[in-house]
Scaffold this motif. Structure first.
Motif, mmCIF file in Angstrom:
data_model
loop_
_atom_site.group_PDB
_atom_site.id
_atom_site.type_symbol
_atom_site.label_atom_id
_atom_site.label_comp_id
_atom_site.label_asym_id
_atom_site.label_seq_id
_atom_site.Cartn_x
_atom_site.Cartn_y
_atom_site.Cartn_z
ATOM 1 N N ALA A 231 -4.589 -5.193 7.142
ATOM 2 C CA ALA A 231 -3.784 -5.907 6.489
ATOM 3 C C ALA A 231 -2.364 -5.515 6.740
ATOM 4 O O ALA A 231 -1.395 -6.147 7.157
ATOM 5 C CB ALA A 231 -3.981 -6.076 4.785
ATOM 6 N N GLY A 232 -2.258 -4.251 6.579
ATOM 7 C CA GLY A 232 -0.846 -3.706 6.955
ATOM 8 C C GLY A 232 -0.646 -3.397 8.401
ATOM 9 O O GLY A 232 0.482 -3.838 8.762
ATOM 10 N N ASP A 233 -1.573 -3.227 9.169
ATOM 11 C CA ASP A 233 -1.377 -3.037 10.442
ATOM 12 C C ASP A 233 -0.918 -4.085 11.308
ATOM 13 O O ASP A 233 -0.230 -4.241 12.187
ATOM 14 C CB ASP A 233 -2.765 -2.603 11.222
ATOM 15 N N LEU A 234 -1.413 -5.337 10.962
ATOM 16 C CA LEU A 234 -1.123 -6.582 11.564
ATOM 17 C C LEU A 234 0.135 -6.777 11.599
ATOM 18 O O LEU A 234 0.837 -7.073 12.654
ATOM 19 C CB LEU A 234 -1.942 -7.707 10.884
ATOM 20 N N GLY A 235 0.863 -6.791 10.571
ATOM 21 C CA GLY A 235 2.366 -7.077 10.382
ATOM 22 C C GLY A 235 3.218 -5.862 11.160
ATOM 23 O O GLY A 235 4.031 -6.217 11.614
#
Ligand code: HEM
Length: 398
Positions: A231-235
């Motif tokens: 979740a954090g990494d995608l953005g």
């Protein structure tokens, strides 16, 4: 996410971070020279550390600055002490050099394909960057390609929810992400329980079968670990790519040097320095575990604290008076893009490979990368930095 600690009332002279470009707001709040202010109070009553030494010191002093900031299970991010060490050992096994290098070939193929889909006019963050982030992540985790559009749609909603500052909306978006993860994990878990082991287990299969804690992980734990990997990494990855592409587009000498060929280590150094100058991964939260004094200011036990990586990475005390001066090797040792201390980013080798592979694919497929001056770029807003929109022209190689 619900915080465990109630914020103090907004003090006079508080700095405003919400709605502002974190790089400009961080520089303004921290200041320099005689007006340097490394510790400030935000409008919501929590503290924000803005100076390099202060942010680094707090990240290293995990006894005084606890990461248990959320009522939600966050593995390993939200853990302290021995419990964190146990979970961190489990997580680190998925990011060893051998694990990451195994992905080089599949990542190169995926990155070339994504770049080919975006030649000409594109947005380096909202289009190319997001698609690149989702494609590489699904390749890494072994998730079905059909999930790509759903994940892209989720990224859009997540960004809107973050900007709205509405906790109910943020919660709904977080629940939707958990549902996406469960849709992948559920059937595999069921197959594993029927004794149907996959012939060639991918990262997700291995996490489901992971017994390094002496027992299988619960569904909730698997979802939490995967959430923190995704979740954090995608953005972040899309934003990081945007920052690097911006630099390449605006700095013809750098673009020429990269096109002429540099080693992987040099490219990684350039990437890190682009991210130091304009760090899109803005801040992480802590809560004071006891009364603690930072740069002469006492933070009381239970008060919330933000470690502002973006501001720390531009502090004149660490990087000299010109925060924009580009010096990959000179600034590497003090660069805080990946954090420091026990919570230092375990995904750094993976993210670095992804970014290097993406930049290499972009340079290979193009004769020139330029900003598209006909369409405006938009900066990110706290808590997300870098560029929100970055129109560029990817001119195909002759
Ligand atoms: C894309 C660029 C990325 C940046 C700039 C970044 C940056 C950071 C930073 C600054 C921290 C420290 C947090 C803290 O001290 O509280 C961190 C932690 C973490 N990162 Fe990354 N990260 C990135 C990509 C990734 C990737 C690809 C993964 C995994 C797939 C990942 C997984 C994590 C996890 C699990 C933690 C928490 C570690 C712990 O609490 O022990 N990150 N990251």
């Amino acid at each position: 996410m619900t915080d465990l600690h109630t914020p103090a009332p907004a003090p006079d002279g508080a700095v405003t971070l919400a709605g502002a470009d974190p790089r400009a707001a961080g520089d303004a709040a921290r200041g320099a020279g005689r007006s340097r202010c490394p510790v400030a109070r935000t409008a919501d009553g929590s503290w924000v550390l803005l100076g390099h030494a202060e942010v680094r010191g707090a990240a290293l002093d995990d006894a005084a600055f606890s990461s248990a900031v959320s009522a939600h299970l966050q593995l390993p991010n939200g853990l302290d002490g021995a419990e964190h060490t146990r979970w961190r050992a489990l997580v680190d096994r998925y990011f060893t050099p051998a694990e990451v290098q195994r992905l080089r070939g599949p990542f190169e193929d995926a990155a070339r394909a994504v770049v080919a889909e975006h030649l000409g006019r594109t947005d380096a963050v909202a289009e190319l960057g997001r698609r690149m982030a989702v494609r590489l992540m699904t390749v890494w985790l072994g998730w079905p390609r059909e999930l790509e559009d759903e994940l892209l749609d989720w990224m859009e909603q997540n960004q809107a929810a973050t900007r709205s500052g509405d906790p109910a909306r943020t919660r709904a978006v977080a629940e939707r992400f958990d549902a996406i993860i469960r849709s992948v994990v559920g059937p595999r878990r069921a197959a594993a329980e029927r004794g149907e082991a996959p012939a060639d287990p991918d990262v997700t299969d291995r996490l489901i079968a992971d017994d390094s804690l002496g027992r299988p992980l619960t569904d909730e734990e698997i979802v939490s670990v995967l959430r923190n990997w995704t979740a954090g990494d995608l953005g972040s990855l899309a934003r990081c790519l945007g920052v690097v592409v911006h630099r390449i587009a605006e700095d013809p000498a750098l673009q020429e040097r990269l096109r002429a060929g540099v080693t992987e280590a040099e490219l990684a150094g350039v990437v890190d320095e682009c991210l130091r100058v304009d760090d899109p991964f803005v801040a992480n939260r802590r809560v004071a575990a006891r009364d603690v004094t930072v740069a002469g200011t006492t933070i009381a036990a239970g008060e919330r604290v933000l470690l502002h990586w973006t501001a720390a990475n531009r502090d004149a005390e660490a990087f000299g008076p010109d925060a924009d001066a580009f010096d990959p090797s000179g600034h590497a040792a003090d660069n805080l893009v990946w954090g420091v201390g026990r919570h230092v980013c375990p995904g750094r080798p993976l993210a670095t490979l992804e970014l290097c592979v993406a930049v290499t694919a972009l340079l290979e497929a193009t004769g020139q990368i330029r900003r598209d001056e006909e369409r405006p770029a938009e900066r990110g807003e706290h808590p997300v930095g870098g560029w929100r929109r970055l129109p560029v022209l990817l001119e195909p190689a002759a």
